[in-house]
Motif scaffolding. Structure first.
Motif, PDB file in Angstrom:
ATOM      1  N   PRO A   9      33.945  27.008  35.211  1.00 10.50           N
ATOM      2  CA  PRO A   9      34.771  27.715  36.185  1.00 10.50           C
ATOM      3  C   PRO A   9      34.466  29.209  36.054  1.00 10.50           C
ATOM      4  O   PRO A   9      34.576  29.773  34.976  1.00 10.50           O
ATOM      5  N   ALA A  11      35.464  31.669  38.604  1.00 10.74           N
ATOM      6  CA  ALA A  11      36.084  32.242  39.809  1.00 10.74           C
ATOM      7  C   ALA A  11      37.184  33.237  39.440  1.00 10.74           C
ATOM      8  O   ALA A  11      37.985  33.620  40.278  1.00 10.74           O
ATOM      9  N   LYS A  23      34.473  39.708  35.233  1.00 14.70           N
ATOM     10  CA  LYS A  23      33.819  39.851  33.915  1.00 14.70           C
ATOM     11  C   LYS A  23      32.634  38.925  33.716  1.00 14.70           C
ATOM     12  O   LYS A  23      31.722  39.248  32.958  1.00 14.70           O
ATOM     13  N   GLY A  80      39.653  28.357  42.741  1.00 11.64           N
ATOM     14  CA  GLY A  80      41.041  28.472  43.194  1.00 11.64           C
ATOM     15  C   GLY A  80      41.735  29.652  42.551  1.00 11.64           C
ATOM     16  O   GLY A  80      41.102  30.506  41.923  1.00 11.64           O
ATOM     17  N   SER A  86      40.411  25.930  39.798  1.00 12.94           N
ATOM     18  CA  SER A  86      38.950  26.029  39.957  1.00 12.94           C
ATOM     19  C   SER A  86      38.270  24.790  39.380  1.00 12.94           C
ATOM     20  O   SER A  86      37.355  24.224  39.996  1.00 12.94           O
ATOM     21  N   LYS A 213      36.165  34.150  23.268  1.00 11.75           N
ATOM     22  CA  LYS A 213      36.263  34.467  24.701  1.00 11.75           C
ATOM     23  C   LYS A 213      36.303  35.981  24.900  1.00 11.75           C
ATOM     24  O   LYS A 213      37.171  36.664  24.359  1.00 11.75           O
TER      25      LYS A 213
HETATM   26  O1  C5P Z   1      40.726  34.764  32.638  1.00  9.01           O
HETATM   27  P1  C5P Z   1      40.245  33.819  31.591  1.00  9.01           P
HETATM   28  O2  C5P Z   1      39.371  34.490  30.581  1.00  9.01           O
HETATM   29  O3  C5P Z   1      41.309  32.994  30.959  1.00  9.01           O
HETATM   30  O4  C5P Z   1      39.301  32.792  32.379  1.00  9.01           O
HETATM   31  C1  C5P Z   1      38.669  31.701  31.735  1.00  9.01           C
HETATM   32  C2  C5P Z   1      37.618  31.116  32.678  1.00  9.01           C
HETATM   33  O5  C5P Z   1      38.253  30.597  33.843  1.00  9.01           O
HETATM   34  C3  C5P Z   1      36.602  32.175  33.161  1.00  9.01           C
HETATM   35  O6  C5P Z   1      35.325  31.556  33.174  1.00  9.01           O
HETATM   36  C4  C5P Z   1      37.074  32.488  34.562  1.00  9.01           C
HETATM   37  O7  C5P Z   1      36.063  32.925  35.444  1.00  9.01           O
HETATM   38  C5  C5P Z   1      37.644  31.126  35.010  1.00  9.01           C
HETATM   39  N1  C5P Z   1      38.640  31.229  36.088  1.00  9.01           N
HETATM   40  C6  C5P Z   1      38.403  30.560  37.292  1.00  9.01           C
HETATM   41  N2  C5P Z   1      39.305  30.675  38.330  1.00  9.01           N
HETATM   42  C7  C5P Z   1      40.419  31.424  38.195  1.00  9.01           C
HETATM   43  C8  C5P Z   1      40.692  32.089  36.961  1.00  9.01           C
HETATM   44  C9  C5P Z   1      39.774  31.963  35.914  1.00  9.01           C
HETATM   45  O8  C5P Z   1      37.372  29.904  37.440  1.00  9.01           O
HETATM   46  N3  C5P Z   1      41.237  31.547  39.233  1.00  9.01           N
END
Ligand code: C5P
Length: 234
Positions: A9, A11, A23, A80, A86, A213
């Motif tokens: 994921p 997104a 990021k 999503g 997502s 992470k």
């Molecule tokens: O924000 P965080 O570090 O917790 O995100 C973990 C993973 O989930 C990342 O790879 C981020 O791109 C993905 N993600 C996503 N859709 C979102 C929020 C986070 O695919 N709406």
């Protein structure tokens, strides 16, 4: 026979990084962050497909050359509002297109964990292939844990016995993961907790500190050092 499919994921907006650029596209060792996990997963022979789930309005992906992964990656613009959404959207799209079967293993990995090594992926596959439930990489907690009160003072010290920090990949069969995410409550932050909510106990497989992470700006320097060293010894 069940296949292994990785799903990343990617997104998220990465708001805790305090920048406009999501990021997963921050440059690390000269490549966008997501490249590093993609490289590890795509070059793992046992993994047949690596699916990347981008935000529908992603404008960054196409700025880079991903040709080295052609034949192994599938890119879907169906991310999503949350990580769970997502993952769900990506998995449903793969399932609807018959690219994954109910019994196939899905390895969900965060784009923001660029330090994933082949050794960890192989360990996860080895330890879970015959498992009834599936599981995740994780590391036992190393620090002493303090519970704070509202004033930011220590209320008490918590035992860290049996406490682990969850990492990714988290590996479950398609059917179980779809069912778990479909029933999950809004606040979940990983796939395993959705599976746990169904009453299952995912297996903890030993991860390592390199697979952390990248969340805050200060994490970037550490990730950069790790990746530069890894690329130099490839
Ligand atoms: O924000 P965080 O570090 O917790 O995100 C973990 C993973 O989930 C990342 O790879 C981020 O791109 C993905 N993600 C996503 N859709 C979102 C929020 C986070 O695919 N709406």
């Amino acid at each position: 026979m069940a296949e292994f499919i990785a799903l990343i994921p990617a997104a998220g907006s990465g708001s805790r990084m305090g920048e406009d650029l999501p990021k997963q596209y921050r440059l690390l060792a000269g490549k966008p962050m997501i490249y590093h996990a993609l490289h590890t997963l795509c070059s793992t022979e046992r993994i047949g497909t690596v699916c990347v789930v981008l935000a529908p309005d992603d404008t960054e992906w196409k700025r880079y050359d991903w040709s080295e992964f052609v034949g192994k990656i599938k890119v879907l613009n169906c991310g999503g509002a949350t990580r769970a959404e997502s993952v769900t959207n990506g998995l449903k799209a793969l399932h609807a297109a018959n690219h994954v079967q109910d019994h196939d293993w899905i390895l969900v990995h965060d784009a923001a964990r660029p330090g994933l090594s082949h050794a960890l992926v192989e360990r996860l596959l080895d330890q879970l292939t015959d498992d009834e439930v599936g599981g995740l990489l994780a590391v036992p907690l190393a620090d002493t844990l303090k519970r704070a009160d509202k004033a930011g003072r220590v209320q008490r010290t918590e035992s860290r016995e049996y406490l682990w920090q969850a990492q990714t990949p988290q590996m479950f069969r398609t059917k179980l993961l779809l069912e778990a995410l479909g029933k999950a409550h809004a606040g979940i932050t990983d796939d395993a907790s959705a599976v746990e909510a169904l009453g299952y106990s995912p297996k903890l497989v030993m991860g390592d500190a390199y697979n952390f992470k990248v969340t805050y700006p200060q994490d970037l320097k550490l990730a950069e050092l790790i990746l530069q060293e890894r690329i130099a010894t490839r």
